[in-house]
Motif scaffolding. Structure first.
Motif, mmCIF file in Angstrom:
data_model
loop_
_atom_site.group_PDB
_atom_site.id
_atom_site.type_symbol
_atom_site.label_atom_id
_atom_site.label_comp_id
_atom_site.label_asym_id
_atom_site.label_seq_id
_atom_site.Cartn_x
_atom_site.Cartn_y
_atom_site.Cartn_z
ATOM 1 N N ALA A 217 -3.958 -10.170 5.696
ATOM 2 C CA ALA A 217 -4.584 -9.788 6.963
ATOM 3 C C ALA A 217 -6.103 -9.817 6.844
ATOM 4 O O ALA A 217 -6.659 -9.577 5.767
ATOM 5 C CB ALA A 217 -4.124 -8.396 7.376
ATOM 6 N N PRO A 218 -6.805 -10.125 7.948
ATOM 7 C CA PRO A 218 -8.266 -10.007 7.950
ATOM 8 C C PRO A 218 -8.684 -8.572 7.638
ATOM 9 O O PRO A 218 -7.915 -7.639 7.890
ATOM 10 C CB PRO A 218 -8.651 -10.412 9.385
ATOM 11 N N PRO A 219 -9.886 -8.376 7.101
ATOM 12 C CA PRO A 219 -10.320 -7.025 6.728
ATOM 13 C C PRO A 219 -10.229 -6.012 7.866
ATOM 14 O O PRO A 219 -9.830 -4.866 7.650
ATOM 15 C CB PRO A 219 -11.767 -7.238 6.272
ATOM 16 N N TRP A 220 -10.595 -6.429 9.098
ATOM 17 C CA TRP A 220 -10.573 -5.468 10.199
ATOM 18 C C TRP A 220 -9.150 -5.072 10.580
ATOM 19 O O TRP A 220 -8.912 -3.926 10.985
ATOM 20 C CB TRP A 220 -11.313 -6.023 11.413
ATOM 21 N N VAL A 221 -8.197 -5.995 10.405
ATOM 22 C CA VAL A 221 -6.799 -5.664 10.669
ATOM 23 C C VAL A 221 -6.282 -4.690 9.616
ATOM 24 O O VAL A 221 -5.571 -3.723 9.919
ATOM 25 C CB VAL A 221 -5.934 -6.941 10.699
ATOM 26 N N TYR A 222 -6.668 -4.939 8.373
ATOM 27 C CA TYR A 222 -6.265 -4.030 7.295
ATOM 28 C C TYR A 222 -6.836 -2.633 7.512
ATOM 29 O O TYR A 222 -6.149 -1.632 7.293
ATOM 30 C CB TYR A 222 -6.720 -4.591 5.948
ATOM 31 N N ASP A 223 -8.091 -2.559 7.955
ATOM 32 C CA ASP A 223 -8.699 -1.252 8.215
ATOM 33 C C ASP A 223 -7.962 -0.518 9.339
ATOM 34 O O ASP A 223 -7.731 0.695 9.247
ATOM 35 C CB ASP A 223 -10.170 -1.419 8.578
ATOM 36 N N LEU A 224 -7.591 -1.243 10.386
ATOM 37 C CA LEU A 224 -6.811 -0.627 11.465
ATOM 38 C C LEU A 224 -5.460 -0.140 10.947
ATOM 39 O O LEU A 224 -4.977 0.930 11.331
ATOM 40 C CB LEU A 224 -6.606 -1.623 12.610
ATOM 41 N N TYR A 225 -4.870 -0.940 10.081
ATOM 42 C CA TYR A 225 -3.587 -0.569 9.488
ATOM 43 C C TYR A 225 -3.716 0.733 8.694
ATOM 44 O O TYR A 225 -2.873 1.628 8.788
ATOM 45 C CB TYR A 225 -3.105 -1.709 8.596
ATOM 46 N N MET A 226 -4.796 0.858 7.921
ATOM 47 C CA MET A 226 -4.989 2.050 7.103
ATOM 48 C C MET A 226 -5.375 3.268 7.939
ATOM 49 O O MET A 226 -5.219 4.403 7.498
ATOM 50 C CB MET A 226 -6.060 1.783 6.047
ATOM 51 N N LEU A 227 -5.892 3.045 9.149
ATOM 52 C CA LEU A 227 -6.252 4.166 10.014
ATOM 53 C C LEU A 227 -5.035 4.846 10.632
ATOM 54 O O LEU A 227 -5.154 5.931 11.196
ATOM 55 C CB LEU A 227 -7.194 3.689 11.124
ATOM 56 N N ASN A 228 -3.875 4.204 10.546
ATOM 57 C CA ASN A 228 -2.639 4.832 11.000
ATOM 58 C C ASN A 228 -2.408 6.101 10.183
ATOM 59 O O ASN A 228 -2.327 6.042 8.950
ATOM 60 C CB ASN A 228 -1.479 3.849 10.820
ATOM 61 N N PRO A 229 -2.319 7.281 10.806
ATOM 62 C CA PRO A 229 -2.129 8.525 10.042
ATOM 63 C C PRO A 229 -0.920 8.483 9.120
ATOM 64 O O PRO A 229 -0.953 9.034 8.012
ATOM 65 C CB PRO A 229 -1.967 9.588 11.129
ATOM 66 N N LEU A 230 0.163 7.824 9.549
ATOM 67 C CA LEU A 230 1.344 7.742 8.699
ATOM 68 C C LEU A 230 1.085 6.904 7.461
ATOM 69 O O LEU A 230 1.616 7.187 6.379
ATOM 70 C CB LEU A 230 2.525 7.167 9.485
#
Length: 289
Positions: A217-230
């Motif tokens: 995934a692009p870096p910004w997609v990965y960051d959004l993924y990691m922002l998921n509280p779960l």
């Protein structure tokens, strides 16, 4: 003709004008009764009783392990894959049960809601407590397995477990208040909740590693993924239970504590939004039920 004196309403509270969740602290005894009732009646009339708290997660783990670990061979890319898998499964199970039960709590307690006034937040909060109690047998299994293989966590890693539990319980309560209120007037809200619960397992690093997402995934997609509280909650459990059982070469997400802090903040926002929506709909509960 003299006017009749206005009735004294000082002993009454109009729904929606209280302090919301804060009022629950004044009803601690009733909260304990609701939790106790939910725990005692959970498996009432079943042959296995509380054994289902072990059987259900064990069956779920077995299916995931056979499909993801054996058939798709993810166990070859992740050291100690059974512990990695189960430490993520227990987090998602806690969220799913707490969120799902809290969503149905008002409708399931319609008899009390229609007859007497009490803080309606009591019902979703009680269901979140009940979900936590049912989570403890799964956690005990995880602890026993980790101890057998030489588990030696640090104090920071154990603190991560507490933070993960706070993230999951607060997020589940916030969403439970939001969708629980909507479910009273719009019963199809329950269908939306079921979709969220279905996606919760696949949008967190439970059956795969977050490194796989980072690799494609692009870096910004990965960051959004990691922002998921779960996601941050699952990774904190991995850090506490799985990582200490490996050879210490396993990769952990960068800035895990930063993402965990942001995930905690997101969970608090969910709680605030859920409370606001709950209070907005609360005055219609008795009428709509």
């Amino acid at each position: 003709m003299s006017e009749r004196p206005a009735p004294d309403l000082t002993g009454f509270t109009v729904p929606g004008t209280g302090r919301g969740i804060l009022d629950v602290f004044s009803y601690r005894y009733l909260l304990r009764l609701l939790v106790r009732k939910g725990i005692l009646t959970r498996y009432h009339g079943t042959a296995l009783g509380w054994a289902w708290s072990y059987v259900k997660p064990a069956a779920q783990f077995l299916i995931y392990f056979l499909v993801m670990g054996v058939i798709l061979r993810f166990n070859r890319g992740i050291e100690m894959f059974p512990i990695y898998l189960f430490s993520g499964v227990v987090v998602i199970n806690l969220f799913n049960e707490a969120f799902g039960n809290a969503t149905r709590s008002i409708v399931n307690n319609r008899a009390l809601v229609k007859k007497i006034y009490l803080p309606r937040e009591l019902f979703p909060i009680a269901d979140v407590f009940i979900a936590f109690v049912h989570f403890l047998p799964q956690l005990s299994i995880l602890l026993i397995v980790c101890l057998i293989v030489g588990w030696a966590p640090t104090a920071v890693q154990l603190a991560g477990v507490l933070l993960a539990l706070l993230i999951v319980l607060i997020a589940a309560l916030g969403l439970g208040l939001l969708f629980g209120a909507m479910n009273v007037s719009f019963r199809d809200a329950q269908n939306l909740v079921e979709l969220i619960l279905m996606f919760s397992t696949w949008t967190s690093p439970v059956l795969y590693s977050s490194e796989m997402v980072r690799a494609i995934a692009p870096p910004w997609v990965y960051d959004l993924y990691m922002l998921n509280p779960l996601t941050s909650a699952v990774e904190l459990f991995h850090s506490a239970f799985w990582f200490p059982t490996t050879d210490q070469t396993a990769a952990r997400p960068e800035n895990l504590w930063l993402f965990a802090g942001l995930g905690f903040a997101a969970a608090l926002i969910m709680l605030v939004v859920g409370q606001l929506v709950f209070r907005k709909f609360e005055g219609r509960f008795a009428q709509d039920l």
